[in-house]
Enzyme design. Sequence first.
Site, PDB file in Angstrom:
ATOM      1  N   ASP A 283     -26.310 -33.595-102.076  1.00  0.00           N
ATOM      2  CA  ASP A 283     -27.599 -32.937-101.903  1.00  0.00           C
ATOM      3  C   ASP A 283     -28.194 -33.325-100.560  1.00  0.00           C
ATOM      4  O   ASP A 283     -29.239 -32.822-100.185  1.00  0.00           O
ATOM      5  CB  ASP A 283     -28.571 -33.359-103.016  1.00  0.00           C
ATOM      6  CG  ASP A 283     -28.252 -32.684-104.345  1.00  0.00           C
ATOM      7  OD1 ASP A 283     -28.048 -31.466-104.341  1.00  0.00           O
ATOM      8  OD2 ASP A 283     -28.204 -33.380-105.370  1.00  0.00           O
TER       9      ASP A 283
ATOM     10  N   LYS B  94     -28.932 -44.434-100.428  1.00  0.00           N
ATOM     11  CA  LYS B  94     -27.545 -43.982-100.494  1.00  0.00           C
ATOM     12  C   LYS B  94     -26.666 -44.689 -99.468  1.00  0.00           C
ATOM     13  O   LYS B  94     -25.439 -44.744 -99.618  1.00  0.00           O
ATOM     14  CB  LYS B  94     -27.478 -42.472-100.273  1.00  0.00           C
ATOM     15  CG  LYS B  94     -28.106 -41.630-101.370  1.00  0.00           C
ATOM     16  CD  LYS B  94     -27.213 -41.509-102.575  1.00  0.00           C
ATOM     17  CE  LYS B  94     -27.758 -40.498-103.562  1.00  0.00           C
ATOM     18  NZ  LYS B  94     -26.849 -40.274-104.704  1.00  0.00           N
TER      19      LYS B  94
END
Length: 411
Positions: free
Chosen positions: A135, A87
Site C-alpha cells: 500500500d 515498515k
Amino acid sequence: MSHWKPDPFAHRVGLNPRALPTDASYPASLLPILDPAGFRAAAQEIRGWPGYRQTNLLPLPGLAAALGLRGIWYKDEGSRFGLGSFKALGGAYAVYRVLAAAVKAATGKEPSSAELMAGTHKDIVGAITVATATDGNHGRSVAWGAQLFGCRCIVYVHAEVSEGRCEAIAGYGAEVRRVEGNYDDSVHQAAADAKANGWVVVSDTSYDGYMELPRTVMEGYGLIGIETLDELPAEARPTHLFIQGGVGGLAAATTALLWQKLNGERPQVVVVEPDAADCLFQSAANGKPTKVEGDLDTLMAGLAAGEVSLLAWDILNLGANAFVTVPDEAAISAMRALAEGIGGDPPIVGGESGVGGLAGLFAAASDPKTAQTLSLGPLSCVLIIGSEGDTDPVVYERLVGRSGAEVRTEA
C-alpha cells in the site's frame, strides 16, 4: 483548545471471547511464530544499521485529560530511518535475512549486514531479485533494504496507491508495477510473477505455503515494543494498547512482544480497522480467518487489507481483547488533533494510516457504552503506536490544512 472534545463517530466494537486473560503467560503454542530470541536477533541487527536511533515516545497529558484518561503515550514512528514509517524495520530486515541466507548457502558463512552494505558479496547478492506488494510503506522499506544491501527490487502497487507513494518507492531504485484491483490482488500478482521468474517474495502478510519471511518481518517490528518498554516510566505501564490492524502484522508483533516482556501484566489490546476494510473484525466475529470482498475503499490506505496474515491472526486470536472499526472521519480527526497539540501537547505529524489506533481511541472514549465495554476510564493509561508520518505529503496537507513541515516547525 483546552476544552477540545472528539466528535462522536459511528463505530463497531466486538469483544474477543477467545482472548486469554491479561494475566496469562505467553502461550507455548505461539513460540514457533514469535519468540524472544527472534525479537532479540532482529533488534541487535537493526540497531547496527547506519542512521539508527530510537524514535520518540511522547506523553500526551493534554489529550489524555480531554478524553478522561490517566495518560496517553504516543510512539512516533514518523522519523524511522528517514522512511517515514515503522515498515522500515520489517521489510528491510527481511531483505537482509534473504540475502544473508543466499550468501551462507554459497560460502558457508552468514554475513553481517555491514558486509553486505560494503559490497563484500555483491556478485551473489546482485543476482537476486526481491518482489513485494504494498500500500506504500512496506514497499518503500523493501526497496530501501534492496538498495542498502545491493539486490534488485520490484514492487507491486494496486489501483488506489497514490503517485506520491509510488515515486517515493521508485526513489530507492525499485521498479514499480501497478496492478488493477485492490491490495490483495497486488499480493497475488507479485507472488505469481515471482514464481514464474525465480524472484524472492518479501511480503508482510503470511498465507498458506508462505510463512517464514512474514515472521521475519514481524520480528523486525518487535523493536518498537522493545524501545517503548525501555523508555516508558514504570509508573506509566499501559493498561490498554490501541493499535491499527491492516493484515495484522504490527498488531501481532507488538502484542507478542509486550506479552512476553510484561508476562502477567500486559495491557488490554484493542485492534482498530477502517470500517471498509475490516478483515480482522470479521475474522474475530467468525472465529476464523475471514476474507472481506470489495474495493476496500478507505482513506487509511495502509490498512486496506481484505485478508488477514495467518501468523498474525494466530497471535491476535488469543491476544487481542477487542476489535473496533471506525470511519475515515475518525482518522482525519486524530490527524488534526495531533497536529494541533491538545492542551499544550507537542504538535505531532501523524499520517492517515498511522493514526488508526488513536482514531479508535477517540471513538471509544467519546461513547460511554464503548468506554465501559473496554474498561476505559480515569485510571487508564493508553499506548498508541503512531506508525507513520506524512508518507504522502500532498495527502497530509489536504487533510490537515497545513504541511507536515509546518507542523514540525511548531513542535
